[in-house]
Write a protein that holds these residues in place. Structure first.
Motif, PDB file in Angstrom:
ATOM      1  N   THR A   1      -6.869  55.552  54.764  1.00  0.00           N
ATOM      2  CA  THR A   1      -7.176  54.833  53.539  1.00  0.00           C
ATOM      3  C   THR A   1      -8.614  54.328  53.588  1.00  0.00           C
ATOM      4  O   THR A   1      -9.165  54.122  54.681  1.00  0.00           O
ATOM      5  CB  THR A   1      -6.146  53.694  53.318  1.00  0.00           C
TER       6      THR A   1
ATOM      7  N   HIS B   1      -1.970  53.603  46.739  1.00  0.00           N
ATOM      8  CA  HIS B   1      -1.044  52.466  46.849  1.00  0.00           C
ATOM      9  C   HIS B   1      -0.401  52.113  45.504  1.00  0.00           C
ATOM     10  O   HIS B   1       0.763  51.726  45.468  1.00  0.00           O
ATOM     11  CB  HIS B   1      -1.755  51.258  47.477  1.00  0.00           C
TER      12      HIS B   1
ATOM     13  N   ASP C   1      -1.179  49.079  57.018  1.00  0.00           N
ATOM     14  CA  ASP C   1      -2.413  48.524  56.435  1.00  0.00           C
ATOM     15  C   ASP C   1      -2.104  47.475  55.361  1.00  0.00           C
ATOM     16  O   ASP C   1      -2.956  46.664  55.033  1.00  0.00           O
ATOM     17  CB  ASP C   1      -3.273  49.649  55.853  1.00  0.00           C
TER      18      ASP C   1
ATOM     19  N   SER D   1       3.830  57.101  55.046  1.00  0.00           N
ATOM     20  CA  SER D   1       3.672  57.604  56.417  1.00  0.00           C
ATOM     21  C   SER D   1       2.359  58.326  56.619  1.00  0.00           C
ATOM     22  O   SER D   1       1.636  58.630  55.674  1.00  0.00           O
ATOM     23  CB  SER D   1       4.807  58.587  56.717  1.00  0.00           C
ATOM     24  N   THR D   2       2.081  58.624  57.871  1.00  0.00           N
ATOM     25  CA  THR D   2       0.988  59.531  58.214  1.00  0.00           C
ATOM     26  C   THR D   2       1.473  60.972  58.012  1.00  0.00           C
ATOM     27  O   THR D   2       2.604  61.203  57.570  1.00  0.00           O
ATOM     28  CB  THR D   2       0.586  59.322  59.687  1.00  0.00           C
TER      29      THR D   2
ATOM     30  N   GLU E   1       2.044  64.894  50.898  1.00  0.00           N
ATOM     31  CA  GLU E   1       0.955  65.783  51.317  1.00  0.00           C
ATOM     32  C   GLU E   1       0.356  66.626  50.185  1.00  0.00           C
ATOM     33  O   GLU E   1       0.615  66.388  49.018  1.00  0.00           O
ATOM     34  CB  GLU E   1       1.423  66.651  52.492  1.00  0.00           C
TER      35      GLU E   1
ATOM     36  N   TYR F   1      -8.431  62.446  50.739  1.00  0.00           N
ATOM     37  CA  TYR F   1      -7.409  63.287  51.381  1.00  0.00           C
ATOM     38  C   TYR F   1      -7.759  64.760  51.161  1.00  0.00           C
ATOM     39  O   TYR F   1      -8.366  65.091  50.139  1.00  0.00           O
ATOM     40  CB  TYR F   1      -6.014  62.993  50.817  1.00  0.00           C
TER      41      TYR F   1
HETATM   42  N1  AG3 Z   1      -0.851  57.478  54.603  1.00  0.00           N
HETATM   43  C1  AG3 Z   1      -1.507  58.691  54.906  1.00  0.00           C
HETATM   44  C2  AG3 Z   1      -1.358  59.777  53.914  1.00  0.00           C
HETATM   45  C3  AG3 Z   1      -1.741  61.080  54.488  1.00  0.00           C
HETATM   46  C4  AG3 Z   1      -3.199  61.260  54.720  1.00  0.00           C
HETATM   47  N2  AG3 Z   1      -3.431  62.568  55.252  1.00  0.00           N
HETATM   48  C5  AG3 Z   1      -4.632  63.071  55.511  1.00  0.00           C
HETATM   49  N3  AG3 Z   1      -5.700  62.384  55.206  1.00  0.00           N
HETATM   50  N4  AG3 Z   1      -4.710  64.242  56.066  1.00  0.00           N
HETATM   51  C6  AG3 Z   1      -1.686  56.491  54.078  1.00  0.00           C
HETATM   52  C7  AG3 Z   1      -1.415  55.157  54.548  1.00  0.00           C
HETATM   53  C8  AG3 Z   1      -1.990  54.194  53.593  1.00  0.00           C
HETATM   54  N5  AG3 Z   1      -1.175  53.054  53.448  1.00  0.00           N
END
Ligand code: AG3
Length: 275
Positions: A53, A62, A86, A156-157, A190, A223
């Motif tokens: 982020t 968000h 975060d 999530s990640t 994604e 992203y």
């Molecule tokens: N979550 C990550 C989303 C995926 C990002 N992927 C990437 N950049 N390859 C975000 C968390 C924020 N609260």
């Protein structure tokens, strides 16, 4: 200064940002946490060298991961966020007056601490009395808390490392069980350019469990590819049946009543993923 960060999307694509400062590096039992200042997007949080982020564009992600689902429910009271250490999703959920309690279940305490220290504009909601922070594995939490939440947000990640299990059918089954009778969940799912097989698989899994399944889009410049998907599984309420004229103004910068409808309009190459 000629200091750059590069994210390797795969062996053929990198995303690069010029940095003005590096503020934090830490290796936790789960991942590497980094906070840097970028020239283009301001302060940025990275986990295992992947952009999570930034101060400049976090509002898109968000707002969309929270309000589309919350405004699909008549009176959401209890909300669970899995990941999202975060605090950006917590901040947005708290804009809804009906919400009595938002529980954040984050596996890595280090993310919360780094966000509190370096990203106050994103993490501010974590101090709210309606916010509860639990350091635990979200997979275990949904198994152990049945029939508890009106909405579950999977912030999530990417599906590698600690988040892998958050994209599988077993997890979605437990999410179903942790939701109240007419609850719904939204998960970040994604890129429709780079993760096509994954998105099709997610949709297939969610369809085998939830009666209402919807995919929606938002544009997150940091992203890969920019265009990003979110998947909703709902037990009862359909976001497309919401009377958008009745959506209360929230003071958002991306989400709006019009967007509540428009984000579900998919270009054919994305619609294909739903087949
Ligand atoms: N979550 C990550 C989303 C995926 C990002 N992927 C990437 N950049 N390859 C975000 C968390 C924020 N609260």
């Amino acid at each position: 200064m000629n200091l750059w960060f590069t994210e390797y999307q795969n062996e053929n694509l990198i995303i690069g940002c010029r940095l003005s400062k590096t503020l934090h590096y830490e290796k936790t039992p789960f991942q590497e946490i980094m906070v840097v200042d970028t020239v283009q997007f301001g302060r940025m949080l990275l986990l295992d060298d992947v952009i999570q982020t930034t101060v400049a564009d976090e509002f898109v992600y968000h707002e969309m991961i929270t309000h589309v689902g919350l405004n699909t429910l008549p009176e959401p009271r209890r909300v669970l966020i899995i990941g999202g250490g975060d605090g950006g999703s917590v901040r947005e959920v708290l804009r809804h007056r009906s919400v009595e309690k938002v529980t954040l279940v984050e596996i890595d305490r280090g993310v919360i601490e780094a966000a509190k220290k370096y990203l106050p504009e994103i993490s501010c909601g974590l101090e709210d009395p309606r916010a509860e922070i639990v350091i635990d594995d979200g997979i275990r939490h949904v198994k152990e808390n049945k029939n508890t939440y009106d909405m579950i947000i999977v912030d999530s990640t990417d599906p590698v490392g600690p988040a892998e299990g958050l994209f599988g059918a077993d997890f979605y089954r437990d999410v179903y069980g942790a939701l109240t009778e007419s609850g719904l969940f939204v998960a970040q799912s994604e890129s429709p350019f780079f993760n096509r097989d994954l998105i099709s698989r997610i949709i297939g899994n969610v369809r085998s469990i939830f009666p209402v399944v919807r995919l929606f889009l938002a544009n997150v410049p940091t992203y890969p590819g920019g265009l990003w998907t979110f998947t909703m599984g709902s037990k009862k309420h359909d976001p497309l049946e919401v009377d958008t004229g009745k959506i209360a103004p929230l003071g958002t910068k991306y989400y709006s009543p019009g967007l509540h409808r428009a984000c579900f309009v998919l270009p054919p190459f994305v619609k294909e993923l739903l087949k």
